[in-house]
Design an enzyme around this catalytic site. Structure first.
Site, PDB file in Angstrom:
ATOM      1  N   TRP A 570      27.151  40.211  47.155  1.00 38.50           N
ATOM      2  CA  TRP A 570      26.983  41.506  46.572  1.00 38.50           C
ATOM      3  C   TRP A 570      25.655  41.794  46.017  1.00 38.50           C
ATOM      4  O   TRP A 570      25.470  42.759  45.452  1.00 38.50           O
ATOM      5  CB  TRP A 570      28.082  41.747  45.430  1.00 38.50           C
ATOM      6  CG  TRP A 570      29.344  41.813  46.011  1.00 38.50           C
ATOM      7  CD1 TRP A 570      29.817  42.127  47.276  1.00 38.50           C
ATOM      8  CD2 TRP A 570      30.867  41.617  45.208  1.00 38.50           C
ATOM      9  NE1 TRP A 570      31.207  42.052  47.229  1.00 38.50           N
ATOM     10  CE2 TRP A 570      31.685  41.990  45.949  1.00 38.50           C
ATOM     11  CE3 TRP A 570      31.001  41.517  43.897  1.00 38.50           C
ATOM     12  CZ2 TRP A 570      33.178  41.819  45.757  1.00 38.50           C
ATOM     13  CZ3 TRP A 570      32.644  41.296  43.704  1.00 38.50           C
ATOM     14  CH2 TRP A 570      33.490  41.611  44.670  1.00 38.50           C
ATOM     15  N   HIS A 703      46.320  47.146  40.745  1.00 41.83           N
ATOM     16  CA  HIS A 703      45.661  48.479  41.539  1.00 41.83           C
ATOM     17  C   HIS A 703      46.487  49.790  41.245  1.00 41.83           C
ATOM     18  O   HIS A 703      46.103  50.733  41.735  1.00 41.83           O
ATOM     19  CB  HIS A 703      45.373  48.353  42.968  1.00 41.83           C
ATOM     20  CG  HIS A 703      44.466  47.072  43.271  1.00 41.83           C
ATOM     21  ND1 HIS A 703      45.139  45.767  43.263  1.00 41.83           N
ATOM     22  CD2 HIS A 703      43.330  46.817  43.338  1.00 41.83           C
ATOM     23  CE1 HIS A 703      44.105  44.904  43.551  1.00 41.83           C
ATOM     24  NE2 HIS A 703      42.994  45.501  43.356  1.00 41.83           N
TER      25      HIS A 703
HETATM   26  N1  GLN Z   1      36.937  37.927  36.626  1.00 39.39           N
HETATM   27  C1  GLN Z   1      37.028  39.226  36.972  1.00 39.39           C
HETATM   28  C2  GLN Z   1      37.745  40.308  36.464  1.00 39.39           C
HETATM   29  O1  GLN Z   1      38.638  39.995  35.545  1.00 39.39           O
HETATM   30  C3  GLN Z   1      37.406  39.109  38.332  1.00 39.39           C
HETATM   31  C4  GLN Z   1      37.199  40.574  39.332  1.00 39.39           C
HETATM   32  C5  GLN Z   1      37.336  40.636  40.741  1.00 39.39           C
HETATM   33  O2  GLN Z   1      37.906  39.406  40.997  1.00 39.39           O
HETATM   34  N2  GLN Z   1      37.083  41.332  41.275  1.00 39.39           N
HETATM   35  O3  GLN Z   1      37.283  41.423  36.096  1.00 39.39           O
END
Ligand code: GLN
Ligand code: ZN
Length: 763
Positions: A570, A703
């Site tokens: 990223w 989500h």
């Molecule tokens: N530890 C991160 C959170 O809980 C994990 C986020 C992710 O996996 N995209 O936000």
């Protein structure tokens, strides 16, 4: 004369104008005409930026997604929106995100919410497209309106325009047959529509059309290879000239196929494939154009122009006017303008090039080829100085980091004992019930948190007041979790705006832009941090926060880190060393943090590898190598701890089948994954593979605003227990809870904890 062109330009705008205009429209705070006007302004501005090119792309602009636009051009709309009235743009949004603008739309009642289209990664970039949907009955009908309109606008500005479309084979390749029918069988129905489109371009007086077929850089079976022959035979007799564009990698075994297709030119990504450029030059028919992508279209580094000329000049000598030059791919994956960056360190800035600077580089290359290097001596000298300054900079090269990398050996990634031994010691220390409950890390980002963060950023809040505000949030999160009865707690990650940026800001070797936004999907943009130098960790990055959180409770508190592969995937990363080496450096830095957390008494440490899967190369033949170094980097990070320290990792995706052995090889004590949406289908991967350690299949789809019931969670866990012994199962959500509200999270977690109790009772 060499011809210059571009494959596509970032459409979001240097200041993300398109994002803001879209979001305003979706919230019904502006009219459709206002949104369309912003689109037109951006297109006009971007064509002006590109007007010095010999051929300027049109049709690369999209309000939401270029693949979705192509579906509209081909009249391939999912059935659920086909009967809808109203404006095409609204229907575009309905397909993309399930709805157009909130509220005041004329057709809300008849054309209201539908299921959003599926989204997936655009090749190996971080851009996501809307997957075309097919079934056995799919028919295509041509709609030229969008392209005709944009071509007209471009011509009105006086630019020499080249329409850009996605080619028929790649279009089918990108899509999904909803009824499992053979999508390639649709090709005969699709080709007449493409032929009509090309004829339409010809009637408009267009000379060149760029037809994108990036599927050619992937491994194709015979049927797909044959489809290229069929398709381009059918399209060869049109009155426009076709530039077949490939990008994102080497053509390899498809090179000859691509060179022999009856088109008028071939574009190849020549960044890592100079040999293919010369091979293509000899394979192509005598009249064909070879366009070489000589400038990396998807990173932020300056091109070494003198080095590029060293290999372009001989090519130019042999091809003459048949040589075209361009960036390797659409500049969609690059921020717009480096000149917007006023805070970036001047030395680092001198090493960078965003989209506009990349076009400047292209002009220098073209002039050097056309008129000789002397004609651009100043620009070349300037470029050489920047390249040399980066090459030799002590800010890039840190001898102690290089020494540490040289010392890496197999023992570094090896835990002292086997999983079974560790698990026993951890169980004795942590004393957790069966089906232990936990969450993935973040808790809702409330307005107060955002407010405190922005006040701290612009100096209205001092360090200690900011810290106190964050500590209040941590305390709240701990109290909520205790009240819910969760077993392993998290601090909530309030102090982190982003799981990669937070670490980048605390590591040496990283720089940050202010406007370096790149489109991820729709209106969503990301601003990847810039990994420019050897990575080291000046001091602990998370320990104080976790210590504070642990002090608020007697339950185990997880230390929470982002893993090296995810940080790498990223970020904008270095092009002067292999990705694997940058990843090793990140691994050593995060390893130090893991060891510091352990020293501070933290008993459970989670290292997120959310992006491990998405780093898989396009070609399967290269997967093994990637997985080898990615898994090794995780192991280096995680496996220096004592047996008693429990390592967790988290991955937020559900396609494991093909990489499950590598995941197991990471040897984390516990892995939490996304599963609830697919109804535990992903656990199919565990049918043929005996996953050896503990696993938390996500049972709460974070989500969605829906609150899962206790019964639903119990049912999901029972499905999981058919594959994985109950003693090795954890109960947790799919991912972090950052994007949710507290009033959703509390009832959902309450049901989750109740489900765990029910499972324990029935175990
Ligand atoms: N530890 C991160 C959170 O809980 C994990 C986020 C992710 O996996 N995209 O936000
Ligand atoms: Zn996740």
């Amino acid at each position: 004369m060499v011809t210059t062109h571009n494959l596509g330009f970032p459409r979001i705008g240097a200041k993300r104008e398109l994002k803001f205009a879209l979001e305003k429209y979706w919230k019904n705070q502006s009219s459709r005409d206002e949104l369309k006007a912003v689109g037109a302004q951006l297109r006009a501005r971007h064509w002006k930026h590109q007007s010095r090119l010999d051929l300027v792309p049109a049709g690369d602009f999209a309000f939401y997604d270029q693949v979705l636009d192509m579906s509209f051009t081909l009249g391939n709309l999912p059935e659920r929106v086909r009967g809808f009235h109203g404006d095409t743009l609204d229907n575009t949004f309905r397909v993309a995100r399930g709805r157009s603008c909130e509220g005041a739309e004329e057709h809300a009642a008849c054309c209201g919410g539908v299921a959003a289209g599926e989204m997936t990664k655009w090749f190996d970039t971080n851009y996501h497209y809307i997957v075309p949907e097919f079934d056995a009955a799919t028919h295509f009908t041509l709609d030229t309106s969008r392209l005709v309109e944009q071509l007209g606008e471009a011509r009105a500005l006086g630019v020499n325009v080249k329409p850009v479309i996605i080619g028929p084979v790649t279009y089918l390749w990108l899509g999904k047959a909803k009824d499992d029918s053979d999508k390639l069988a649709l090709l005969p129905r699709l080709l007449p529509v493409y032929a009509a489109l090309l004829d339409h371009f010809a009637a408009l007086g267009i000379e060149w059309v760029q037809i994108d077929e990036p599927a050619l850089v992937t491994e194709l079976d015979t049927r797909w290879r044959d489809a290229f022959v069929t398709a381009y035979d059918a399209l060869s007799a049109r009155r426009v000239r076709l530039l077949l564009a490939t990008y994102f990698g080497q053509l390899q075994e498809n090179l000859e196929l691509a060179c022999k297709l009856p088109v008028d030119g071939l574009h190849i990504d020549a960044i890592n494939t100079r040999d293919e450029a010369s091979a293509a030059a000899s394979l192509l028919p005598d009249a064909s154009v070879l366009s070489v992508g000589a400038i990396n279209g998807r990173n932020i580094w300056k091109t070494d122009l003198n080095a590029a000329l060293d290999w372009l000049e001989p090519l130019h000598a042999s091809l003459g006017d048949r040589l075209w030059i361009a960036p390797s791919c659409s500049l969609l994956h690059t921020p717009v303008d480096l000149a917007s960056e006023t805070k970036l360190d001047a030395e680092i800035k001198s090493w960078l090039a965003f989209a506009l600077q990349k076009l400047d580089e292209l002009h220098v290359l073209a002039r050097a080829l056309n008129e000789g290097r002397a004609s651009v001596a100043d620009a070349l000298a300037h470029n050489a100085a920047a390249i040399e300054s980066r090459r030799a900079s002590s800010r890039v090269h840190n001898p102690s980091v290089k020494a540490a990398i040289a010392k890496i050996d197999a023992t570094l990634g090896q835990r002292a004992s086997t999983y079974e031994t560790r698990a026993q010691k951890q169980a004795a220390l942590l004393d957790l019930p069966a089906y232990p409950t936990t969450t993935i890390g973040s808790f809702p980002q409330t307005n107060e948190i955002r407010h405190a963060r922005s006040q701290f950023k612009n100096g209205q809040l001092d360090e200690s007041a900011y810290r106190a505000a964050m500590e209040r949030e941590i305390t709240r999160a701990v109290k909520e979790q205790e009240a819910l009865g969760l077993d392993v707690l998290v601090h909530g990650e309030v102090e982190r705006n982003d799981m990669v940026e937070y670490f980048g800001e605390r590591l040496d070797g990283y720089a940050f832009s202010e406007f370096g936004w790149v489109q991820s999907y729709g209106s969503r943009c990301v601003k990847p941090p810039i990994l420019f130098g050897d990575i080291s960790r000046p001091k602990a990055m998370t320990v104080e926060w976790i210590e504070y959180a642990q002090a608020q409770t007697t339950k185990p508190m997880k230390g929470m880190l982002t893993g090296p592969v995810t940080i790498l995937n990223w970020s904008f990363v270095r092009d002067d060393q292999p990705r694997s080496v940058s990843c090793q450096q990140l691994a050593l830095a995060i390893r130090e943090e893991v060891l510091d957390l352990e020293k501070a008494g933290v008993r459970v440490i989670q290292i997120d590898e959310a992006a491990l899967r998405e780093g898989l190369p396009l070609r399967r033949a290269q997967w093994h190598d990637y997985l080898r170094w990615a898994v090794e980097a995780f192991r280096i990070t995680a496996n220096g701890v004592r047996d008693e320290t429990q390592i967790h990792t988290h991955m937020c995706y559900s396609e494991f089948n093909d990489i499950i052995a590598s995941i197991a090889d990471m040897d984390a004590d516990v892995i939490t994954i996304e599963t609830s949406r697919s109804d535990m289908e992903l656990l199919d991967a565990f049918d043929n593979f005996n996953y050896p350690n503990q696993i938390g299949p996500g049972v709460y789809d974070i989500h969605s605003p829906n609150i899962p019931s206790e019964a639903h969670i119990v049912a999901l866990m029972k499905k999981a227990a058919e594959r994985i012994p109950g003693e090795r199962l954890w109960v947790n959500p799919d991912c972090g809870l950052k994007t949710r509200q507290w009033d959703e999270v509390i009832p959902a977690l309450r049901n989750m904890v109740a489900a765990a109790h029910a499972l324990r009772a029935s175990a």
